[in-house]
Design an enzyme around this catalytic site. Sequence first.
Site, PDB file in Angstrom:
ATOM      1  N   PHE A 129       0.852  -1.190   0.000  1.00  0.00           N
ATOM      2  CA  PHE A 129       0.000   0.000   0.000  1.00  0.00           C
ATOM      3  C   PHE A 129       0.892   1.246   0.000  1.00  0.00           C
ATOM      4  O   PHE A 129       1.888   1.306   0.711  1.00  0.00           O
ATOM      5  CB  PHE A 129      -0.926   0.004   1.224  1.00  0.00           C
ATOM      6  CG  PHE A 129      -1.922   1.125   1.174  1.00  0.00           C
ATOM      7  CD1 PHE A 129      -3.001   1.061   0.305  1.00  0.00           C
ATOM      8  CD2 PHE A 129      -1.747   2.266   1.928  1.00  0.00           C
ATOM      9  CE1 PHE A 129      -3.906   2.112   0.219  1.00  0.00           C
ATOM     10  CE2 PHE A 129      -2.646   3.326   1.842  1.00  0.00           C
ATOM     11  CZ  PHE A 129      -3.727   3.253   0.984  1.00  0.00           C
ATOM     12  N   ASP A 201       1.985  -4.911   8.589  1.00  0.00           N
ATOM     13  CA  ASP A 201       0.847  -4.004   8.462  1.00  0.00           C
ATOM     14  C   ASP A 201      -0.409  -4.875   8.408  1.00  0.00           C
ATOM     15  O   ASP A 201      -0.581  -5.658   7.470  1.00  0.00           O
ATOM     16  CB  ASP A 201       1.010  -3.163   7.187  1.00  0.00           C
ATOM     17  CG  ASP A 201      -0.158  -2.224   6.959  1.00  0.00           C
ATOM     18  OD1 ASP A 201      -1.264  -2.466   7.491  1.00  0.00           O
ATOM     19  OD2 ASP A 201       0.016  -1.249   6.203  1.00  0.00           O
ATOM     20  N   TYR A 226     -10.608   1.105  11.084  1.00  0.00           N
ATOM     21  CA  TYR A 226     -11.813   1.618  10.425  1.00  0.00           C
ATOM     22  C   TYR A 226     -12.289   0.729   9.282  1.00  0.00           C
ATOM     23  O   TYR A 226     -13.268   1.043   8.631  1.00  0.00           O
ATOM     24  CB  TYR A 226     -11.628   3.054   9.948  1.00  0.00           C
ATOM     25  CG  TYR A 226     -10.400   3.354   9.115  1.00  0.00           C
ATOM     26  CD1 TYR A 226     -10.341   2.967   7.778  1.00  0.00           C
ATOM     27  CD2 TYR A 226      -9.326   4.045   9.649  1.00  0.00           C
ATOM     28  CE1 TYR A 226      -9.233   3.260   7.013  1.00  0.00           C
ATOM     29  CE2 TYR A 226      -8.213   4.341   8.897  1.00  0.00           C
ATOM     30  CZ  TYR A 226      -8.171   3.948   7.567  1.00  0.00           C
ATOM     31  OH  TYR A 226      -7.070   4.239   6.817  1.00  0.00           O
ATOM     32  N   LYS A 227     -11.589  -0.377   9.057  1.00  0.00           N
ATOM     33  CA  LYS A 227     -12.016  -1.291   7.999  1.00  0.00           C
ATOM     34  C   LYS A 227     -12.840  -2.406   8.640  1.00  0.00           C
ATOM     35  O   LYS A 227     -13.987  -2.198   9.007  1.00  0.00           O
ATOM     36  CB  LYS A 227     -10.783  -1.814   7.257  1.00  0.00           C
ATOM     37  CG  LYS A 227      -9.974  -0.705   6.553  1.00  0.00           C
ATOM     38  CD  LYS A 227      -8.747  -1.266   5.866  1.00  0.00           C
ATOM     39  CE  LYS A 227      -7.874  -0.180   5.279  1.00  0.00           C
ATOM     40  NZ  LYS A 227      -8.473   0.468   4.097  1.00  0.00           N
ATOM     41  N   ARG A 371     -12.768  -4.302  -6.269  1.00  0.00           N
ATOM     42  CA  ARG A 371     -12.555  -4.962  -4.970  1.00  0.00           C
ATOM     43  C   ARG A 371     -13.898  -5.180  -4.260  1.00  0.00           C
ATOM     44  O   ARG A 371     -14.744  -4.280  -4.222  1.00  0.00           O
ATOM     45  CB  ARG A 371     -11.669  -4.107  -4.062  1.00  0.00           C
ATOM     46  CG  ARG A 371     -10.295  -3.816  -4.609  1.00  0.00           C
ATOM     47  CD  ARG A 371      -9.370  -3.244  -3.521  1.00  0.00           C
ATOM     48  NE  ARG A 371      -9.976  -2.130  -2.801  1.00  0.00           N
ATOM     49  CZ  ARG A 371      -9.454  -1.562  -1.726  1.00  0.00           C
ATOM     50  NH1 ARG A 371      -8.312  -2.020  -1.218  1.00  0.00           N
ATOM     51  NH2 ARG A 371     -10.052  -0.548  -1.144  1.00  0.00           N
TER      52      ARG A 371
END
Lengths: 412, 412
Positions: A129, A201, A226-227, A371
């Site tokens: 990322f 990560d 937050y995912k 996605r």
Amino acid sequence: MTRNTPTREECARLDARDPLARFRSEFVLPEGTIYLDGNSLGALPAATPERVAALVEQEWGQHLVRSWNDAGWWEKPRDLGAKVAPLIGAAAHEVVVGDGTSANLFKVLVAALRLNPRRRVVVGESGNFPTDLYITQGVTELMGVSERRYDPRRQSLREALAPGDAAVVLLSHVDYHTGELRDMAEITRMAHESGALVVWDLCHSVGALPVHLSECGVDFAVGCTYKYLNGGPGAPAFTYAAERHHDTARQPLSGWHGHARPFDFAGEYQPAEGATRFLSGSQPLVADAALEASLDMWLRADLGEVRAKSLAMTELFIELTAAAGFGVVTPLPAARRGSQVSLSHPDGYPVMQALIERGVIGDFRAPDVLRFGFTPLYVGYVDVFDAAACLRDVVETGVWRAPRFSRRSQVT
Amino acid sequence: MTRNTPTREECARLDARDPLARFRSEFVLPEGTIYLDGNSLGALPAATPERVAALVEQEWGQHLVRSWNDAGWWEKPRDLGAKVAPLIGAAAHEVVVGDGTSANLFKVLVAALRLNPRRRVVVGESGNFPTDLYITQGVTELMGVSERRYDPRRQSLREALAPGDAAVVLLSHVDYHTGELRDMAEITRMAHESGALVVWDLCHSVGALPVHLSECGVDFAVGCTYKYLNGGPGAPAFTYAAERHHDTARQPLSGWHGHARPFDFAGEYQPAEGATRFLSGSQPLVADAALEASLDMWLRADLGEVRAKSLAMTELFIELTAAAGFGVVTPLPAARRGSQVSLSHPDGYPVMQALIERGVIGDFRAPDVLRFGFTPLYVGYVDVFDAAACLRDVVETGVWRAPRFSRRSQVT
């Protein structure tokens, strides 16, 4: 579809037997929407609005500054860390919640480099990322060490480690783009054998599957909440530091919340015990309240059940969309799959926009990837069936060719 | 009290004439409390709960990931920065809101040192707020530069700058302990003349008085929003970077929100235009919503009126408590006073606890300082009169000697 692909009725029977089905009512979701973007922003837990309002109106509004003591505000980074810990296979004192993933990555990368001072290279994947890549650049430039990026499609990690100069390996547990899950135990072992420390990560794995940091011997980890953890947009991130590094790790964002005795207001910095030394300054308590409401729900969820349902749903979605002409970017073996399915299509952007207009929300990542995130607490098998049917229909009818679906918004 | 000290009735007349009195109803405050700790945690604006609830229930709950575009989430750090800008005498594109004060200090200190690479010393006051000292330690250790702390009671800044080696001067505009206001224009000029850049910490001045960063030629500044700006506990902080440094400043927490084209997901970091390059990762939007509600109120306040009332209130409080036997730590000349009065007392801790029990909330800072913050939007002259009367009574009657007032809480 193959002959054995489940029907909608069979999916409804799977939902009826689903041990996680009881969590669905603990979320608020818009009517008429199938939300498959929980890998980007998790849905709102039903308990959250009240918890946030209580923080704002009571703790802040009525008790004011006294809440630093009386409502436990000062301890919140540790208390929330203790609630994240069981989700990542860590001990409570190894985790703190505060700041964002980018800042936390910066802290642990510097700390890891300092713990391995004879080595001068950070090794990572070229497709990680962007913020992982950019923070690595920020750290290596500042510390005068170098970076080695490898593309796992062309080179193995073993080859990237071969020169024997790696101080730190930084990898994402689940790749944000492909949805590929890495073998944390094996990679950590390989890195340690080569003399490197490991930073993971966990942004795309925490809450998506069981994570075993201690068991795998991981040195440091960071992740967002937050995912899959439903902590709210931009919710504070976490930092994991293995106990064996607690006495020696030094991170440079050495603010007063990481001090051993902050209320001495001493002139010299002295790092606190445990993971607390990875804290810097005051944290947004309003955002912490939202996160805590969600973590309290997560503590009642069985991660084994989450993983089993996640794999069943991603497999089902791959199966149901197999004949629609997409490339399947996500690895097919279950052991290499996170909780996300990435499909490729040359016109992925307008296809996704057309799908969203019909109430199935996923997202698009350049150049050609759609996605879809599968979140076992609030997505069911019938949702998967209907989403796949909708996606097939969008592609087969060509509705995505309407010009309005090609207009790019600023943020994708 | 001197003969000219106002009576309570005269204070009531001052309140009746106060042009800022209309703001009082825009705050929620507990009944029976005089809140003089807005220099630590600002009170709750009445508009905030609804704004936070709208973010949580509508933008997050109903619109989910689409709010990054549709609700302007991606732009929030710049939009909030533009709302802070007029409060600190800056242009909109020179300010961003995000992360905490400690992290932002780290970023601007590194950026300033890089802009002045032939100099190798950071100069600051030994009595600055601890996080300023600790972050300076973190930066100087990491960059291999040194630190020079001076005690302004023993040495002038001019003397500290005399060696001609200072790269950066870091100071607080208003001292957290004494409430002393520094001459930003004169100090900035002196630092620049010596070849140093200047970083100002505005935590205790923003919202307390007009700040003129551009006019004073300041290079960088940081500040929090949870004190005089009423943004909520731990609300996101801001970073100011003067336009002339926008093209050349490089900060090391180079996350993807500071990238020139974040949605290209490019492998190489390229800093964005303007102050945006000081951003790192995603920000807590729930906390941003609280801050925005308050800033929208602040944009209607006249900072000249705020300053005039603040000075009148602090002067009144000093006058009304003059005979009670406290030392006055805060400078008496108006030009050297922030919006806070610090009084010293050898038993300051139990005195403050006794005062708090009677509904007057200030705070205590070791070893012997009672701090009282005067916030013109929600504190009036009668409040000042009553608080001073209560403080005099606590001291004169000796109620503070009761053992319960000496028990220390973890956080003071």
